[in-house]
Design an enzyme around this catalytic site. Sequence first.
Site, PDB file in Angstrom:
ATOM      1  N   GLU B 132       0.820  -1.219   0.000  1.00 51.56           N
ATOM      2  CA  GLU B 132       0.000   0.000   0.000  1.00 51.56           C
ATOM      3  C   GLU B 132       0.852   1.267   0.000  1.00 51.56           C
ATOM      4  O   GLU B 132       0.515   2.268  -0.651  1.00 51.56           O
ATOM      5  CB  GLU B 132      -0.922  -0.010   1.222  1.00 51.56           C
ATOM      6  CG  GLU B 132      -1.842   1.178   1.369  1.00 51.56           C
ATOM      7  CD  GLU B 132      -2.911   1.235   0.296  1.00 51.56           C
ATOM      8  OE1 GLU B 132      -2.776   2.092  -0.590  1.00 51.56           O
ATOM      9  OE2 GLU B 132      -3.871   0.437   0.338  1.00 51.56           O
ATOM     10  N   ILE B 139      -2.488   7.442   1.757  1.00 49.37           N
ATOM     11  CA  ILE B 139      -3.846   7.320   1.222  1.00 49.37           C
ATOM     12  C   ILE B 139      -4.171   5.856   0.973  1.00 49.37           C
ATOM     13  O   ILE B 139      -3.475   5.189   0.211  1.00 49.37           O
ATOM     14  CB  ILE B 139      -4.013   8.086  -0.108  1.00 49.37           C
ATOM     15  CG1 ILE B 139      -3.552   9.533   0.048  1.00 49.37           C
ATOM     16  CG2 ILE B 139      -5.460   8.027  -0.574  1.00 49.37           C
ATOM     17  CD1 ILE B 139      -3.557  10.304  -1.261  1.00 49.37           C
ATOM     18  N   GLY B 190      13.150  21.567   1.247  1.00 47.74           N
ATOM     19  CA  GLY B 190      13.118  20.132   1.543  1.00 47.74           C
ATOM     20  C   GLY B 190      12.053  19.380   0.774  1.00 47.74           C
ATOM     21  O   GLY B 190      11.771  18.223   1.074  1.00 47.74           O
ATOM     22  N   ASP B 204       9.126   8.500 -10.917  1.00 48.59           N
ATOM     23  CA  ASP B 204       8.423   8.084  -9.702  1.00 48.59           C
ATOM     24  C   ASP B 204       6.926   7.907  -9.995  1.00 48.59           C
ATOM     25  O   ASP B 204       6.328   6.880  -9.650  1.00 48.59           O
ATOM     26  CB  ASP B 204       8.641   9.146  -8.617  1.00 48.59           C
ATOM     27  CG  ASP B 204       7.834   8.890  -7.366  1.00 48.59           C
ATOM     28  OD1 ASP B 204       8.307   8.129  -6.505  1.00 48.59           O
ATOM     29  OD2 ASP B 204       6.717   9.436  -7.253  1.00 48.59           O
ATOM     30  N   LYS B 208       4.382   4.438 -10.040  1.00 50.37           N
ATOM     31  CA  LYS B 208       3.093   4.365  -9.342  1.00 50.37           C
ATOM     32  C   LYS B 208       1.957   4.092 -10.322  1.00 50.37           C
ATOM     33  O   LYS B 208       1.042   3.319 -10.036  1.00 50.37           O
ATOM     34  CB  LYS B 208       2.856   5.665  -8.580  1.00 50.37           C
ATOM     35  CG  LYS B 208       3.820   5.828  -7.394  1.00 50.37           C
ATOM     36  CD  LYS B 208       3.850   7.255  -6.876  1.00 50.37           C
ATOM     37  CE  LYS B 208       4.760   7.385  -5.655  1.00 50.37           C
ATOM     38  NZ  LYS B 208       4.975   8.792  -5.272  1.00 50.37           N
ATOM     39  N   GLY B 309       6.382  11.273   3.125  1.00 48.81           N
ATOM     40  CA  GLY B 309       6.755  11.655   4.486  1.00 48.81           C
ATOM     41  C   GLY B 309       6.843  10.444   5.379  1.00 48.81           C
ATOM     42  O   GLY B 309       6.219   9.415   5.114  1.00 48.81           O
TER      43      GLY B 309
END
Lengths: 435, 435
Positions: B132, B139, B190, B204, B208, B309
């Site tokens: 996941e 999410i 950042g 990336d 996905k 994160g």
Amino acid sequence: MSETGKAIRVALLGCGTVGTEIVRLLTEQADDLAARVGAPVELAGIAVRRANKPRPGVPAELLTTDAAALVTRDDVDVVVEVIGGIEPTRDWLLSALEAGKSVVSANKALLAEHAGDLFAAADASGADLYFEAAVAGAIPLLRPLRESLAGDRITRVMGIVNGTTNFILSAMDETGAGYAETLDEASRLGYAEADPTADVEGYDAASKAAILASIAFHTRVTAGQVHREGITAVTPADVAAARGLGRTIKLLAICERVATDDGESVAVRVHPAMIPRSHPLAGVNGAFNAVFVEADAAGQLMFYGQGAGGAPTASAVLGDLVAVARNRVVGGRGPRESAYADLPVRPIAQAATRYHISLDVADRAGVLAAVAAVFAQHEVSIAAVRQEGRSADASLVIVTHSAPDAALRSTVDKIAGLPFVHEVVSVMRVEGEEK
Amino acid sequence: MSETGKAIRVALLGCGTVGTEIVRLLTEQADDLAARVGAPVELAGIAVRRANKPRPGVPAELLTTDAAALVTRDDVDVVVEVIGGIEPTRDWLLSALEAGKSVVSANKALLAEHAGDLFAAADASGADLYFEAAVAGAIPLLRPLRESLAGDRITRVMGIVNGTTNFILSAMDETGAGYAETLDEASRLGYAEADPTADVEGYDAASKAAILASIAFHTRVTAGQVHREGITAVTPADVAAARGLGRTIKLLAICERVATDDGESVAVRVHPAMIPRSHPLAGVNGAFNAVFVEADAAGQLMFYGQGAGGAPTASAVLGDLVAVARNRVVGGRGPRESAYADLPVRPIAQAATRYHISLDVADRAGVLAAVAAVFAQHEVSIAAVRQEGRSADASLVIVTHSAPDAALRSTVDKIAGLPFVHEVVSVMRVEGEEK
């Protein structure tokens, strides 16, 4: 994946809008469902109240009026319940679970009162009990809450979970019309039922809130423990006041984890509230539902989609059906009831929310000071005030900091009796902002 | 639920931002996790690249640099992988799965290339493979797609799945600044890595998209099959053109089921596109992710939350960990790879999308007719045109109907060479509207 498994046989209870869609999808998508489950999924029988009503697309030979016999039949593996009502539906589902049949239900009222009994029967026989369709229609919500967030600590669930009231409030916001007139329009368009009580008085949303809180907080919460206010008292003045403040009114279901001196508790409430127009829930209009979830690690999440209707509800039911059928094929079970946290459920009088109050007052010096004094007496702290003179009288708009419901009610009662207060125009909870 | 089960022992690969959060949550929420799983969940070891780096809160005695030995140790039940990279991570996970350890991974690049091998190893030993956290951070998205919507027919998945590019595009939209300057700012804050290539070039997001398409369409799709365009070519002129049309630019991952004469196929692409500011994805700013799903019965759904994160990713990992640990305790397995549909993946040249084209042209009669003729020659149908005179030259804005990528490219090449066309200001795909 080879489709060598023995067929999974399904008893369907109810063949209205949702049931008919389920029959259609089971037929049209038979090959896909078989591939996903690992075995064919077949209808064993369909229980209906009236067997001789015309039902295009539904195999007549599967119809029966004897639901009690159908649900325990030896050739049935799974019972799908979309017939509604508490009794005798509860008895049927208990018999099915006791006989080891897995159950998929869309029945929010039943689950919100009797989930404990049903889960106990499922546990005793090792059957599954799934009910994604009971809350927020097609939106995957219960599975994410009870599985995806199983490693997190959910602190808040806040959502729009009733399409009828959302349609009415959206329309009132657009047209400025009154509640009764807008309800009539909603009925005419098919967005409100002939007897709209369950929707407009908040019973439907309260059942859903109870189910959401139970899962989110691992605590059994029943519909009767949910503080419930419907939308029948929402006025055009409330709607206008909200608009003037950059807000809109929504019927919200709110489930919160509350920290108190004697540990944690749970507060669950359904009521209309003003939210900022910039809030993600503000843009959810008409028959759509959306639910905002906050968890310690995940942060803020939102789930959005169609909350009702035949096809969306059937989608949620079939997702559950694939899961329970798959469990039959490969072994294993879905999640059981998780009520280990067993947190106390707080009464609303202790729940603290922010309030908006609009008053028509005399336009003279000292009014704000006198009103502010009443708030202070009741220990309700004021966050913001806006005063606008309008010839002889003035409009006074107050937004409070978070305050207990009981204290706010006493404050408003006292203010309504002040000689220079002409009218309490609108009193409405405020949500969706920092407290 | 009694906690009598034997402890589930976890090997953690990687102890960076996400790994440290996982260690913290496993410790702080140990009682809750044990109650939800039905057995305690314990760390058996943590594989890191450098054992002597200071790691506050991480038990030093669990650290090892020998991941290969850790993942097959007899006392390990589950391997949680947040170390990233393709090799040797793939070997470690294959060894773990072959040894019957269930695997939870957050590794999008690995899953987007090697899901097939990993699932085959999981199937051979009966282990679980969950991931996941590989898509859209906290999410809940893969579980809803592969379980909640298992009874439905998904037709489209469209989302913002990369926080770095969304932050940059949001900032360019707000400030009107250029790409390079905004990337610098994102790095400083950042939001972009030292080497931002994987994000800004769309790699990336393409990984996905491959994972999402595989699950949504029950078809194995790898990252290499995804048409990929990053955001490095997005100009302030594009951003301004979008704004002038009531649109905004987002990097979208789009997975579509496409009907063709020879049956269904799948198209998967990642590219910047203009979407209407009224579209639910338009309001998704900064580091947030959101994914819009369309299915036959469910209709439109949206999932929204933090896409990256430490804590959000850890939330998703722990949700999977509870699921696989619970499967160990009660028996049963999670969903296997579902690739039975095995649809062909279409190249982008065949994919039809709508385009916006802004041109600076000479302000004289016949220009529109000449430009329109070029579109007609290439069989690209024009949906809307806006022409604005500006003294000596004029601005011509064209939005096409859905057209093949190849036809559009030829059209633009031809138009750029017309004598009265001063400049092709902006060419950008348009999404989120009816075709």
